[in-house]
Design a protein around this motif. Structure first.
Motif, PDB file in Angstrom:
ATOM      1  N   ILE A  33       1.004  -1.022   0.020  1.00  0.00           N
ATOM      2  CA  ILE A  33       0.018   0.172   0.081  1.00  0.00           C
ATOM      3  C   ILE A  33       0.863   1.343   0.008  1.00  0.00           C
ATOM      4  O   ILE A  33       2.179   1.229   0.400  1.00  0.00           O
ATOM      5  CB  ILE A  33      -0.898   0.167   1.204  1.00  0.00           C
ATOM      6  CG1 ILE A  33      -0.149  -0.007   2.589  1.00  0.00           C
ATOM      7  CG2 ILE A  33      -2.005  -0.988   1.284  1.00  0.00           C
ATOM      8  CD1 ILE A  33      -0.995   0.343   3.629  1.00  0.00           C
ATOM      9  N   GLU A  34       0.380   2.119  -0.513  1.00  0.00           N
ATOM     10  CA  GLU A  34       0.688   3.701  -0.203  1.00  0.00           C
ATOM     11  C   GLU A  34      -0.058   4.683   0.108  1.00  0.00           C
ATOM     12  O   GLU A  34      -1.294   4.398  -0.043  1.00  0.00           O
ATOM     13  CB  GLU A  34       1.556   4.039  -1.581  1.00  0.00           C
ATOM     14  CG  GLU A  34       0.595   4.086  -2.876  1.00  0.00           C
ATOM     15  CD  GLU A  34       1.534   4.454  -4.035  1.00  0.00           C
ATOM     16  OE1 GLU A  34       1.001   4.923  -5.072  1.00  0.00           O
ATOM     17  OE2 GLU A  34       2.836   3.822  -4.074  1.00  0.00           O
TER      18      GLU A  34
ATOM     19  N   GLU B  85      -6.724  -8.907   5.604  1.00  0.00           N
ATOM     20  CA  GLU B  85      -7.512  -9.551   6.383  1.00  0.00           C
ATOM     21  C   GLU B  85      -7.396  -9.267   7.867  1.00  0.00           C
ATOM     22  O   GLU B  85      -8.175  -9.403   8.797  1.00  0.00           O
ATOM     23  CB  GLU B  85      -7.149 -11.230   6.566  1.00  0.00           C
ATOM     24  CG  GLU B  85      -7.123 -11.691   5.167  1.00  0.00           C
ATOM     25  CD  GLU B  85      -8.717 -11.819   4.492  1.00  0.00           C
ATOM     26  OE1 GLU B  85      -9.490 -12.081   5.342  1.00  0.00           O
ATOM     27  OE2 GLU B  85      -8.886 -11.567   3.419  1.00  0.00           O
ATOM     28  N   THR B  86      -6.576  -8.086   7.964  1.00  0.00           N
ATOM     29  CA  THR B  86      -6.524  -7.591   9.649  1.00  0.00           C
ATOM     30  C   THR B  86      -7.095  -6.261   9.813  1.00  0.00           C
ATOM     31  O   THR B  86      -6.833  -5.545  10.612  1.00  0.00           O
ATOM     32  CB  THR B  86      -4.858  -7.394   9.810  1.00  0.00           C
ATOM     33  OG1 THR B  86      -4.214  -6.849   9.026  1.00  0.00           O
ATOM     34  CG2 THR B  86      -4.422  -8.914   9.732  1.00  0.00           C
ATOM     35  N   VAL B  87      -7.753  -5.601   8.767  1.00  0.00           N
ATOM     36  CA  VAL B  87      -8.557  -4.285   8.723  1.00  0.00           C
ATOM     37  C   VAL B  87      -9.488  -4.247   9.857  1.00  0.00           C
ATOM     38  O   VAL B  87     -10.387  -5.136   9.804  1.00  0.00           O
ATOM     39  CB  VAL B  87      -8.969  -3.856   7.492  1.00  0.00           C
ATOM     40  CG1 VAL B  87      -9.620  -2.686   7.452  1.00  0.00           C
ATOM     41  CG2 VAL B  87      -7.837  -3.806   6.362  1.00  0.00           C
ATOM     42  N   GLY B  88      -9.385  -3.567  10.543  1.00  0.00           N
ATOM     43  CA  GLY B  88     -10.504  -3.563  11.704  1.00  0.00           C
ATOM     44  C   GLY B  88     -11.140  -2.020  12.029  1.00  0.00           C
ATOM     45  O   GLY B  88     -10.496  -1.091  11.811  1.00  0.00           O
TER      46      GLY B  88
ATOM     47  N   GLN C   8      -5.200   2.755  -1.706  1.00  0.00           N
ATOM     48  CA  GLN C   8      -6.086   1.768  -1.995  1.00  0.00           C
ATOM     49  C   GLN C   8      -7.104   1.265  -1.182  1.00  0.00           C
ATOM     50  O   GLN C   8      -7.596   0.173  -1.089  1.00  0.00           O
ATOM     51  CB  GLN C   8      -4.894   0.446  -1.986  1.00  0.00           C
ATOM     52  CG  GLN C   8      -4.074   0.481  -3.081  1.00  0.00           C
ATOM     53  CD  GLN C   8      -2.704   1.151  -2.550  1.00  0.00           C
ATOM     54  OE1 GLN C   8      -2.606   1.572  -1.567  1.00  0.00           O
ATOM     55  NE2 GLN C   8      -1.635   1.194  -3.433  1.00  0.00           N
ATOM     56  N   ARG C   9      -7.562   2.291  -0.383  1.00  0.00           N
ATOM     57  CA  ARG C   9      -8.667   2.118   0.908  1.00  0.00           C
ATOM     58  C   ARG C   9      -9.714   1.323   0.334  1.00  0.00           C
ATOM     59  O   ARG C   9     -10.502   0.528   1.154  1.00  0.00           O
ATOM     60  CB  ARG C   9      -8.980   3.218   1.513  1.00  0.00           C
ATOM     61  CG  ARG C   9      -9.502   4.517   0.471  1.00  0.00           C
ATOM     62  CD  ARG C   9      -9.738   5.770   1.399  1.00  0.00           C
ATOM     63  NE  ARG C   9      -9.971   6.908   0.402  1.00  0.00           N
ATOM     64  CZ  ARG C   9      -9.026   7.465   0.130  1.00  0.00           C
ATOM     65  NH1 ARG C   9      -7.777   7.420   0.331  1.00  0.00           N
ATOM     66  NH2 ARG C   9      -9.578   8.578  -0.886  1.00  0.00           N
ATOM     67  N   ALA C  10     -10.337   1.495  -1.026  1.00  0.00           N
ATOM     68  CA  ALA C  10     -11.441   0.780  -1.495  1.00  0.00           C
ATOM     69  C   ALA C  10     -11.343  -0.832  -1.568  1.00  0.00           C
ATOM     70  O   ALA C  10     -12.401  -1.461  -1.418  1.00  0.00           O
ATOM     71  CB  ALA C  10     -11.812   1.430  -2.915  1.00  0.00           C
TER      72      ALA C  10
END
Length: 131
Positions: free
Chosen positions: A3-4, A21-24, A102-104
């Protein structure tokens, strides 16, 4: 996933390697206040996988409910929150997803501090959507 990202004004930029998989989501009251919103969304990056490319964040130290001091890094020019980490020798940087280009692609997989969640946040189906 590579990511950037960076702050709103462009003063601070970074890149990192993260596991999507660790986005919270965090519903704690500190995140509500610090984000100016109902919750905060972050993804952890290991120290060796996080590279600050430009700028130097300003650090605000807050004490968590656990009593642990946490460094809140933000851009001194535009105020964008970049990450949270341990105050000294951080092993992990919890990057604020809104700052990631790349948040989407980064759908949250877990929620914490749900007992502090605002009661309406889990049911937004009745809220009007505007384009």
């Amino acid at each position: 996933m590579r990511i950037e990202g960076g702050c709103h004004c462009g003063n601070i930029t970074y890149e990192a390697e993260i596991d999507p998989e660790t986005v919270g989501i965090c519903h704690c009251t500190d995140c509500q206040i610090l984000s100016g919103s109902a919750f905060s969304i972050s993804v952890p990056a290991a120290r060796e996988a996080f590279i600050l490319r430009t700028g130097q964040p300003k650090i605000y130290v807050k004490t968590a409910d656990s009593g642990t001091p946490r460094a809140q890094a933000f851009c001194a020019k535009c105020g964008t929150r970049i990450y949270a980490a341990a105050v000294s020798e951080p092993q992990t940087f919890n990057i604020r997803v809104g700052t990631i280009r790349q948040r989407a692609e980064l759908r949250p997989k877990a929620q914490i501090w749900c007992r502090s969640a605002l009661p309406w946040v889990l049911d937004l189906s009745s809220v009007q959507q505007h384009q």
